[in-house]
Design a protein around this motif. Sequence first.
Motif, PDB file in Angstrom:
ATOM      1  N   GLY A   1       0.213  -1.310  -0.121  1.00  0.00           N
ATOM      2  CA  GLY A   1      -0.276   0.134  -0.269  1.00  0.00           C
ATOM      3  C   GLY A   1       0.875   0.829   0.088  1.00  0.00           C
ATOM      4  N   TYR A   2       2.403   1.324   0.158  1.00  0.00           N
ATOM      5  CA  TYR A   2       2.552   2.512   0.120  1.00  0.00           C
ATOM      6  C   TYR A   2       2.797   3.015  -1.870  1.00  0.00           C
ATOM      7  CZ  TYR A   2       4.358   1.679   5.125  1.00  0.00           C
ATOM      8  OH  TYR A   2       4.171   1.072   6.633  1.00  0.00           O
ATOM      9  N   LYS A   3       3.277   3.943  -1.784  1.00  0.00           N
ATOM     10  CA  LYS A   3       3.487   4.700  -2.728  1.00  0.00           C
ATOM     11  C   LYS A   3       5.622   4.554  -3.090  1.00  0.00           C
ATOM     12  CE  LYS A   3      -0.092   7.947  -3.180  1.00  0.00           C
ATOM     13  NZ  LYS A   3      -0.505   9.310  -3.078  1.00  0.00           N
ATOM     14  N   CYS A   4       5.675   4.809  -4.704  1.00  0.00           N
ATOM     15  CA  CYS A   4       6.946   4.940  -5.095  1.00  0.00           C
ATOM     16  C   CYS A   4       6.666   6.661  -4.988  1.00  0.00           C
ATOM     17  CB  CYS A   4       7.204   4.953  -6.822  1.00  0.00           C
ATOM     18  SG  CYS A   4       7.286   3.057  -6.830  1.00  0.00           S
ATOM     19  N   CYS A   5       8.819   6.407  -4.070  1.00  0.00           N
ATOM     20  CA  CYS A   5       9.296   7.822  -4.163  1.00  0.00           C
ATOM     21  C   CYS A   5       8.851   9.310  -5.142  1.00  0.00           C
ATOM     22  CB  CYS A   5      10.497   8.299  -3.274  1.00  0.00           C
ATOM     23  SG  CYS A   5       9.694   6.891  -1.822  1.00  0.00           S
TER      24      CYS A   5
END
Length: 362
Positions: free
Chosen positions: A330-334
């Motif tokens: 559920g995290y995004k790419c920076c």
Amino acid sequence: MRTIKFLFALAITTVAKAQWGGNGGASAGQRLSVGGGQNQHKGVFDGFSYEIWLDNTGGSGSMTLGKGATFKAEWSAAVNRGNFLARRGLDFGSTKKATAYEYIGLDYEASYRQTASASGNSRLCVYGWFQNRGVQGVPLVEYYIIEDWVDWVPDAQGKMVTIDGAQYKIFQMDHTGPTINGGNETFKQYFSVRQQKRTSGHITVSDHFKAWSNQGWGIGNLYEVALNAEGWQSSGVADVPKLDVYTTKQGSAPRTTTTTTRTTTRTTTKTLPTTNKKCSAKITAQGYKCCSDPNCVVYYTDEDGTWGVENNQWCGCGVEACSGKITAQGYKCCSDPKCVVYYTDDDGKWGVENNEWCGCGL
């Protein structure tokens, strides 16, 4: 999910990672032991979390890791205040409210027995936590969906509900002890106790969350869903040859019909562009093709890359700007292609943007 991210926020140190334990080089058939000064092992293997824990009062125990979420646990804690647990499942990382998940299912088969007791007991249950993360009016909760037990089971004034065609008694208690936040706290315990004991079947875990919410009980962010074997002042064995936890009603994605088979652990609804038929080289090296759909649906993510399904065959979805294991949580790419790497683990390289974790480039 990495427990360290929620216990220590931005305090990223090698010492903290050692406390968490990482994957510990886990492998199928590996036997993890507790006792004699070692009281915990914790990590992720084959897409599922695992934890084995023993109270410092004495005794011993072990967990043997199987493929997928399967495991076998043995414990000898028939001593005063001896307490053992072993569990496997999915970490959700306390990113959103437990009742915000439309569906969470768990299927299991277990051979569970207690072999000795010092006025103790044992139980087989679904186990986890709701983490309040500072939300006012929402308690820290340790929850149990108890399927089978020996000698004793918690009980209190409550209500009977029907879930998956079976009767469960739901109630809550207050408890003081160690928590996932570190240290001791007084917190809530939510219980669903099946009135007809069993050691195999399907559990719609999300329906229990809804039943508790319908009683007006505070529901925090979901930390984990795991099948747990636990013994108190007892000894026993729990062999779990089948276990799956998933977040769609259809469960796992279809398996490939080619010689090499893959067992899925979870399904996502994320789409990932496949440009110029490019996908992970680790996938094509196994004889699979890149998905032809320019916006293929990612059904599965592992160390080889992101997987889609076409014509009931596995195929490779596009290459992400950062680790698929990170975005699968559920995290995004920076957004910064040259982001600063604050932390590296088995999932990939982690950066921070707007006080939130993100995946740095591959």
